[in-house]
Design an enzyme around this catalytic site. Structure first.
Site, PDB file in Angstrom:
ATOM      1  N   GLY A   1       0.836  -1.207   0.000  1.00 32.67           N
ATOM      2  CA  GLY A   1       0.000   0.000   0.000  1.00 32.67           C
ATOM      3  C   GLY A   1       0.868   1.252   0.000  1.00 32.67           C
TER       4      GLY A   1
ATOM      5  N   GLU B   1      21.102  -4.428 -23.044  1.00 28.54           N
ATOM      6  CA  GLU B   1      21.476  -5.672 -23.751  1.00 28.54           C
ATOM      7  C   GLU B   1      20.353  -6.152 -24.682  1.00 28.54           C
ATOM      8  OE1 GLU B   1      23.775  -8.485 -21.453  1.00 28.54           O
ATOM      9  OE2 GLU B   1      24.232  -6.897 -20.018  1.00 28.54           O
TER      10      GLU B   1
HETATM   11  C1  LIG Z   1      21.651   2.288 -17.446  1.00 24.23           C
HETATM   12  C2  LIG Z   1      22.108   1.831 -18.803  1.00 24.23           C
HETATM   13  C3  LIG Z   1      23.261   1.060 -18.906  1.00 24.23           C
HETATM   14  C4  LIG Z   1      23.721   0.662 -20.170  1.00 24.23           C
HETATM   15  N1  LIG Z   1      24.908  -0.036 -20.271  1.00 24.23           N
HETATM   16  C5  LIG Z   1      25.431  -0.273 -21.503  1.00 24.23           C
HETATM   17  C6  LIG Z   1      26.737  -0.860 -21.643  1.00 24.23           C
HETATM   18  O1  LIG Z   1      27.407  -1.226 -20.676  1.00 24.23           O
HETATM   19  N2  LIG Z   1      27.241  -1.012 -22.908  1.00 24.23           N
HETATM   20  C7  LIG Z   1      26.564  -0.638 -24.023  1.00 24.23           C
HETATM   21  O2  LIG Z   1      27.081  -0.793 -25.112  1.00 24.23           O
HETATM   22  N3  LIG Z   1      25.301  -0.103 -23.912  1.00 24.23           N
HETATM   23  C8  LIG Z   1      24.737   0.104 -22.693  1.00 24.23           C
HETATM   24  N4  LIG Z   1      23.489   0.665 -22.582  1.00 24.23           N
HETATM   25  C9  LIG Z   1      22.734   0.990 -23.778  1.00 24.23           C
HETATM   26  C10 LIG Z   1      21.530   0.088 -24.009  1.00 24.23           C
HETATM   27  O3  LIG Z   1      21.950  -1.190 -24.431  1.00 24.23           O
HETATM   28  C11 LIG Z   1      20.597   0.795 -25.000  1.00 24.23           C
HETATM   29  O4  LIG Z   1      19.981   1.842 -24.268  1.00 24.23           O
HETATM   30  C12 LIG Z   1      19.553  -0.113 -25.614  1.00 24.23           C
HETATM   31  O5  LIG Z   1      20.153  -1.032 -26.479  1.00 24.23           O
HETATM   32  C13 LIG Z   1      18.458   0.647 -26.371  1.00 24.23           C
HETATM   33  O6  LIG Z   1      18.982   1.622 -27.200  1.00 24.23           O
HETATM   34  P1  LIG Z   1      18.387   3.118 -27.114  1.00 24.23           P
HETATM   35  O7  LIG Z   1      18.355   3.483 -25.669  1.00 24.23           O
HETATM   36  O8  LIG Z   1      19.160   3.978 -28.025  1.00 24.23           O
HETATM   37  O9  LIG Z   1      16.886   3.009 -27.576  1.00 24.23           O
HETATM   38  P2  LIG Z   1      16.310   3.056 -29.122  1.00 24.23           P
HETATM   39  O10 LIG Z   1      17.053   2.067 -29.939  1.00 24.23           O
HETATM   40  O11 LIG Z   1      16.329   4.493 -29.533  1.00 24.23           O
HETATM   41  O12 LIG Z   1      14.866   2.569 -28.882  1.00 24.23           O
HETATM   42  C14 LIG Z   1      13.793   3.417 -28.466  1.00 24.23           C
HETATM   43  C15 LIG Z   1      12.501   2.572 -28.470  1.00 24.23           C
HETATM   44  O13 LIG Z   1      12.245   2.097 -29.818  1.00 24.23           O
HETATM   45  C16 LIG Z   1      12.149   0.685 -29.814  1.00 24.23           C
HETATM   46  N5  LIG Z   1      12.719   0.156 -31.065  1.00 24.23           N
HETATM   47  C17 LIG Z   1      13.888   0.512 -31.656  1.00 24.23           C
HETATM   48  N6  LIG Z   1      14.077  -0.204 -32.777  1.00 24.23           N
HETATM   49  C18 LIG Z   1      13.020  -1.045 -32.884  1.00 24.23           C
HETATM   50  C19 LIG Z   1      12.636  -2.057 -33.816  1.00 24.23           C
HETATM   51  N7  LIG Z   1      13.396  -2.360 -34.869  1.00 24.23           N
HETATM   52  N8  LIG Z   1      11.474  -2.742 -33.598  1.00 24.23           N
HETATM   53  C20 LIG Z   1      10.696  -2.446 -32.524  1.00 24.23           C
HETATM   54  N9  LIG Z   1      11.005  -1.497 -31.608  1.00 24.23           N
HETATM   55  C21 LIG Z   1      12.149  -0.814 -31.779  1.00 24.23           C
HETATM   56  C22 LIG Z   1      12.946   0.227 -28.593  1.00 24.23           C
HETATM   57  O14 LIG Z   1      12.542  -1.050 -28.141  1.00 24.23           O
HETATM   58  C23 LIG Z   1      12.618   1.326 -27.588  1.00 24.23           C
HETATM   59  O15 LIG Z   1      11.378   1.057 -26.978  1.00 24.23           O
HETATM   60  C24 LIG Z   1      22.990   1.031 -21.326  1.00 24.23           C
HETATM   61  C25 LIG Z   1      21.813   1.775 -21.200  1.00 24.23           C
HETATM   62  C26 LIG Z   1      21.370   2.183 -19.972  1.00 24.23           C
HETATM   63  C27 LIG Z   1      20.110   2.997 -19.885  1.00 24.23           C
END
Ligand SMILES: Cc1cc2nc3c(=O)[nH]c(=O)nc-3n(C[C@H](O)[C@H](O)[C@H](O)COP(=O)(O)OP(=O)(O)OC[C@H]3O[C@@H](n4cnc5c(N)ncnc54)[C@H](O)[C@@H]3O)c2cc1C
Length: 383
Positions: free
Chosen positions: A339, A363
């Site tokens: 709650g 990932e």
């Molecule tokens: C706290 C944190 C730690 C991280 N650590 C690491 C790390 O150690 N090393 C590293 O390399 N990266 C790291 N990342 C990056 C992380 O892997 C990315 O944020 C993730 O892969 C998504 O990429 P983006 O944030 O640019 O989202 P975008 O790719 O811009 O996506 C935005 C939205 O669109 C959707 N979307 C995009 N393309 C498609 C598609 N083809 N079909 C359907 N939906 C889609 C996504 O699912 C999401 O909902 C980290 C991120 C965070 C927030």
């Protein structure tokens, strides 16, 4: 399910549990507040030999497998996901060396990562290349006996804290995905700097930073595998690391479930413990059932990977997808069971909900994982 573990696995779990109960749970709220990187706890994890789970015996590891990594990561996550993420991210950074490193690279880097003396990090994401990892713009252009690295990586876990970085960059920018390569980059290399630590919704004590490369010279011996194999190395790494993210989600959900269950037995309304209301009992029953289902899938995926099976991307993706969606719901439900108290920082469940959101994003977002699963099913059939 833990009754089925071997004596060695039970020992690994016991060691982790002691760290969680004695060192992590007492300070997790403070870590969330101060955002201080949990170095003392990471050192304790190193002293307890838990980083050795990522490495084979030849290079001073334990020679166990992803299953044992999942067990430890799950338990650390029950305590605190910032700590578990920092631990797992070092594994993520070293898996490319396990997969594609040559003998010299393995001898040079793996023992110091296995001991926990140094941490690793994995640098793929850029501002314009998140889900679309094939669009990375960081370049590593060969010049004599070295590569010259230029570009900026974004949101890299353990950024600034790690000493060893696996960096994905274009060695042949005109070749698209086939032009990407993986390189080992050491902290302290001239031309390698870090951005500020990001202020985040959850896993606040973990370090998430930019890696900035400006004419950074990397010896050609630091290339992992062949030029052009970077994207394949990254995808193979995710095959091993995604169940570990699933384990993070299971661990956080377990932590939230334990708090909700205990609370329901002591909180009285209408003169009786709230656990006597069937509405609450059903929430608890669903939480317990879904955690157990996700745990089974994560463990199964890890065991299949450890068996050396090929084509594991689908199963690895399913483990992360199912466990992270499950954990998001379980942590929200845990708040409901508590709650108004669940909404307060006095109890850990609001933090768990904030923390676990990341498991649906990093990932590979859960949308991308659904793409991976569906495309694999279409290509290779249902089983
Ligand atoms: C706290 C944190 C730690 C991280 N650590 C690491 C790390 O150690 N090393 C590293 O390399 N990266 C790291 N990342 C990056 C992380 O892997 C990315 O944020 C993730 O892969 C998504 O990429 P983006 O944030 O640019 O989202 P975008 O790719 O811009 O996506 C935005 C939205 O669109 C959707 N979307 C995009 N393309 C498609 C598609 N083809 N079909 C359907 N939906 C889609 C996504 O699912 C999401 O909902 C980290 C991120 C965070 C927030």
């Amino acid at each position: 399910m833990h009754d089925l573990l071997t004596d060695e696995q039970k020992m690994i779990l016991d060691i982790t549990r002691q760290i969680v109960d004695q060192r992590i749970i007492p300070v997790r709220a403070e870590l969330d507040e101060t955002r201080e990187y949990p170095w003392e706890i990471i050192k304790e994890i190193g002293k307890s030999d838990l980083f050795r789970l990522f490495v084979s015996e030849e290079y001073e590891g334990m020679g166990t497998g992803i299953f044992e990594v999942c067990l430890t990561t799950e338990e650390l996550s029950r305590g605190d996901l910032s700590v578990a993420t920092s631990y797992a991210a070092s594994g993520l950074g070293l898996i490319p060396i396990n997969i594609a490193g040559n003998e010299e690279q393995k001898k040079k880097y793996l023992p110091q990562l296995a001991s926990g003396e140094k941490l690793a990090a994995f640098g793929l994401t850029e501002a314009e290349a998140g889900s679309d990892a094939g669009s990375i713009r960081t370049t590593a252009i060969k010049d004599g006996d070295h590569y010259v690295l230029n570009g900026t990586k974004q949101w890299i876990t353990n950024g600034g804290e790690a000493d060893i970085y696996t960096i994905f960059a274009m060695t042949k920018p005109d070749k698209g995905i086939r032009g990407a390569s993986a390189l080992i980059v050491e902290k302290g290399t001239p031309g390698f700097k870090f951005g500020k630590k990001e202020d985040k919704l959850g896993i606040r004590a973990s370090a998430t930073r930019e890696l900035i490369f400006t004419d950074c010279k990397i010896p050609k011996e630091n290339l992992l595998g062949k030029e052009g194999s970077g994207f394949i190395i990254a995808m193979k790494t995710f095959d091993e690391s995604r169940p570990v993210v699933g384990a993070q989600a299971v661990g956080v959900a377990q932590g939230a479930f334990e708090v909700a269950l205990e609370y329901s037995k002591v909180r009285k309304q209408f003169g009786v413990p709230i656990s006597s209301f069937q509405a609450i009992q059903h929430i608890l029953a669903n939480m317990g059932t879904n955690i157990e289902a996700a745990r089974s899938l994560v463990y199964h995926a890890a065991k299949v990977i450890d068996s050396g099976a090929k084509n594991v991307s689908r199963l690895a993706s399913m483990a992360k997808l199912f466990a992270s969606d499950m954990a998001m719901k379980v942590t929200v439900d845990a708040i409901q069971v508590l709650g108004g108290y669940g909404y307060m920082k006095e109890y850990p469940v609001e933090k768990m909900m904030r923390d676990v959101k990341i498991t649906q994003i990093y990932e590979g977002t859960n949308q991308i994982l659904r793409n991976v699963i569906a495309l694999d099913m279409i290509k290779r059939g249902v089983l």
